[in-house]
Design a protein around this motif. Structure first.
Motif, PDB file in Angstrom:
ATOM      1  N   ALA A 110       0.829  -1.210   0.000  1.00  0.00           N
ATOM      2  CA  ALA A 110       0.000   0.000   0.000  1.00  0.00           C
ATOM      3  C   ALA A 110       0.860   1.256   0.000  1.00  0.00           C
ATOM      4  CB  ALA A 110      -0.925  -0.006   1.213  1.00  0.00           C
ATOM      5  N   THR A 111       2.039   1.153  -0.592  1.00  0.00           N
ATOM      6  CA  THR A 111       2.946   2.295  -0.689  1.00  0.00           C
ATOM      7  C   THR A 111       2.437   3.293  -1.726  1.00  0.00           C
ATOM      8  OG1 THR A 111       4.224   1.240  -2.434  1.00  0.00           O
ATOM      9  CG2 THR A 111       4.900   0.791  -0.166  1.00  0.00           C
ATOM     10  N   PRO A 112       3.038   4.491  -1.817  1.00  0.00           N
ATOM     11  CA  PRO A 112       2.736   5.371  -2.953  1.00  0.00           C
ATOM     12  C   PRO A 112       2.979   4.641  -4.276  1.00  0.00           C
ATOM     13  CG  PRO A 112       3.934   6.580  -1.279  1.00  0.00           C
ATOM     14  CD  PRO A 112       3.932   5.141  -0.841  1.00  0.00           C
ATOM     15  N   ARG A 168      -7.168  20.144  -1.991  1.00  0.00           N
ATOM     16  CA  ARG A 168      -6.337  21.347  -1.978  1.00  0.00           C
ATOM     17  C   ARG A 168      -4.970  21.060  -2.590  1.00  0.00           C
ATOM     18  NH1 ARG A 168      -2.437  23.477   1.261  1.00  0.00           N
ATOM     19  NH2 ARG A 168      -2.567  21.669   2.660  1.00  0.00           N
ATOM     20  N   TYR A 169      -4.531  21.961  -3.463  1.00  0.00           N
ATOM     21  CA  TYR A 169      -3.252  21.757  -4.125  1.00  0.00           C
ATOM     22  C   TYR A 169      -2.096  21.916  -3.144  1.00  0.00           C
ATOM     23  CZ  TYR A 169       0.773  22.276  -7.163  1.00  0.00           C
ATOM     24  OH  TYR A 169       2.008  22.126  -7.754  1.00  0.00           O
ATOM     25  N   ARG A 201       1.193  13.441  -2.033  1.00  0.00           N
ATOM     26  CA  ARG A 201       1.347  12.368  -3.013  1.00  0.00           C
ATOM     27  C   ARG A 201       0.397  12.524  -4.204  1.00  0.00           C
ATOM     28  NH1 ARG A 201      -2.422   8.612  -3.529  1.00  0.00           N
ATOM     29  NH2 ARG A 201      -4.091   8.488  -1.977  1.00  0.00           N
ATOM     30  N   LEU A 202      -0.776  13.124  -3.982  1.00  0.00           N
ATOM     31  CA  LEU A 202      -1.725  13.281  -5.077  1.00  0.00           C
ATOM     32  C   LEU A 202      -1.252  14.287  -6.128  1.00  0.00           C
ATOM     33  CD1 LEU A 202      -5.166  13.303  -3.201  1.00  0.00           C
ATOM     34  CD2 LEU A 202      -4.250  11.487  -4.664  1.00  0.00           C
ATOM     35  N   GLY A 227       3.927   9.488  -8.152  1.00  0.00           N
ATOM     36  CA  GLY A 227       2.877   8.931  -9.004  1.00  0.00           C
ATOM     37  C   GLY A 227       1.551   9.635  -8.829  1.00  0.00           C
ATOM     38  N   GLY A 228       1.609  10.965  -8.632  1.00  0.00           N
ATOM     39  CA  GLY A 228       0.387  11.735  -8.413  1.00  0.00           C
ATOM     40  C   GLY A 228      -0.405  11.969  -9.688  1.00  0.00           C
TER      41      GLY A 228
END
Length: 337
Positions: A85-87, A171-172, A177-178, A184-185
């Motif tokens: 469940a990592t990034p 929110r930016y 991570r997103l 990998g966002g």
């Protein structure tokens, strides 16, 4: 190559499969609680980059062993299978190490960041005789199983159109991570994988696609609209967004009617069949736990059967979804890695 049926089969049907959880974020927490709901599972260990976080997670989720590095968890000879469940950016590295260490693997979606990485993992699973599956839990939801049967039985006729959306406003923050390409966002990789996998499940891999989206200052896609093209005019209209609240609904249409999945389509509790000229029929379920138990049981079944992949979500399907994701990102000019 070895015969698939002989690879890594579990002969003791009464023995619990001992799982290790790699990463301690929100999704890992929810899935771990569902792991505890599966009778044939023992959650034996967890790893984090911090010993303090690993220990706290272990205490909170009743796990006896805590490691400060996933490599230490993989070196534990008592672990049979790992949940990763990592990034996104770490999926390939960690899953590769797990397979080489002789562990079976359930890896969060998206499978990897590139098609080559996904192909590499599939090859390693076969070489080492270990079960490997992308954690697309939607595929194993009982209503999605029913949907696939209804479509295959032709209740809608030939399916021509699919629609599916998934989005929320976040929110930016370029370090989150997103929004971070190094992790990998982007909307496609984090959210778009759901509607894309849904379309692949019912219509297969598209023969082409069109994509339009907006990029965040970090270079990842903030939102993307997709049109997947199929033979005979079939198409899927899909949307994902990190800056707009979209209804997480899906619809499947054919000449005889349509099937609707109200929110949340990726973990449905309700399915509505609308055949032209007939009263709508609603099918509903109460989820087992948070809804991850179905895929967890499929992993256990596959391991005990000595399989390297699930027939309900093969390596080839995960690789095909990855091709569509990469093509969409390239079309909108999104950065990754």
């Amino acid at each position: 190559m070895k015969d698939q049926a002989s690879l890594g089969a579990v002969t003791d049907r009464d023995a619990r499969l001992r799982w290790g959880v790699i990463a301690t974020g929100k999704i890992a927490s929810v899935v771990t609680e569902d792991l505890h709901r599966v009778d044939e599972v023992e959650v034996l260990a967890v790893s984090s980059r911090s010993q303090a976080r690993a220990t706290e997670f272990a205490e909170r989720h009743r796990i006896p062993r805590a490691y400060d590095d996933y490599r230490r968890l993989l070196a534990d000879p008592d672990i049979d299978v790992v949940y990763i469940a990592t990034p996104h950016s770490q999926h390939h590295e960690v899953a590769k190490a797990a397979l080489i260490a002789g562990k079976h693997v359930l890896c969060e979606k998206p499978f990897t960041l590139t098609v080559a990485e996904a192909e590499d993992l599939a090859a390693l699973a076969r070489i080492h005789g270990r079960f490997l599956m992308e954690a697309m839990w939607t595929r194993f939801n009982p209503l999605i199983q029913q949907l696939r049967t209804l479509v295959a039985d032709g209740v809608l006729g030939q399916v021509h159109t699919i629609s599916a959306d998934f989005g929320f406003a976040h929110r930016y923050d370029p370090t989150h991570r997103l929004w971070d390409p190094a992790q990998g966002g982007g909307a496609l990789l984090d959210l778009g994988v759901y509607p894309i996998s849904f379309a692949h499940m019912l219509l297969g891999e598209p023969i082409g696609l069109e994509a339009h989206g907006a990029l965040a200052p970090s270079g990842v896609d903030a939102d993307t609209g997709l049109l997947l093209r199929y033979p005979d005019g079939g198409h899927a209209v899909l949307r994902c967004s990190l800056r707009a609240a979209l209804d997480a609904r899906a619809g499947i249409s054919g000449p005889l009617g349509r099937i609707d999945l109200p929110e949340l389509f990726f973990r449905p509790t309700e399915l509505i069949v609308r055949i032209t000229g007939e009263e709508p029929v609603t099918h509903s379920i109460e989820l087992d736990g948070a809804g991850y138990t179905y895929q967890l049981r499929e992993v256990c079944r596959g391991i005990r059967a000595g399989e390297v992949e699930s027939p309900q979500l093969t390596h080839a399907e995960s690789i095909a979804v990855q091709r569509t994701l990469v093509a969409a990102m390239e079309t909108v000019g999104a950065r990754v890695g």
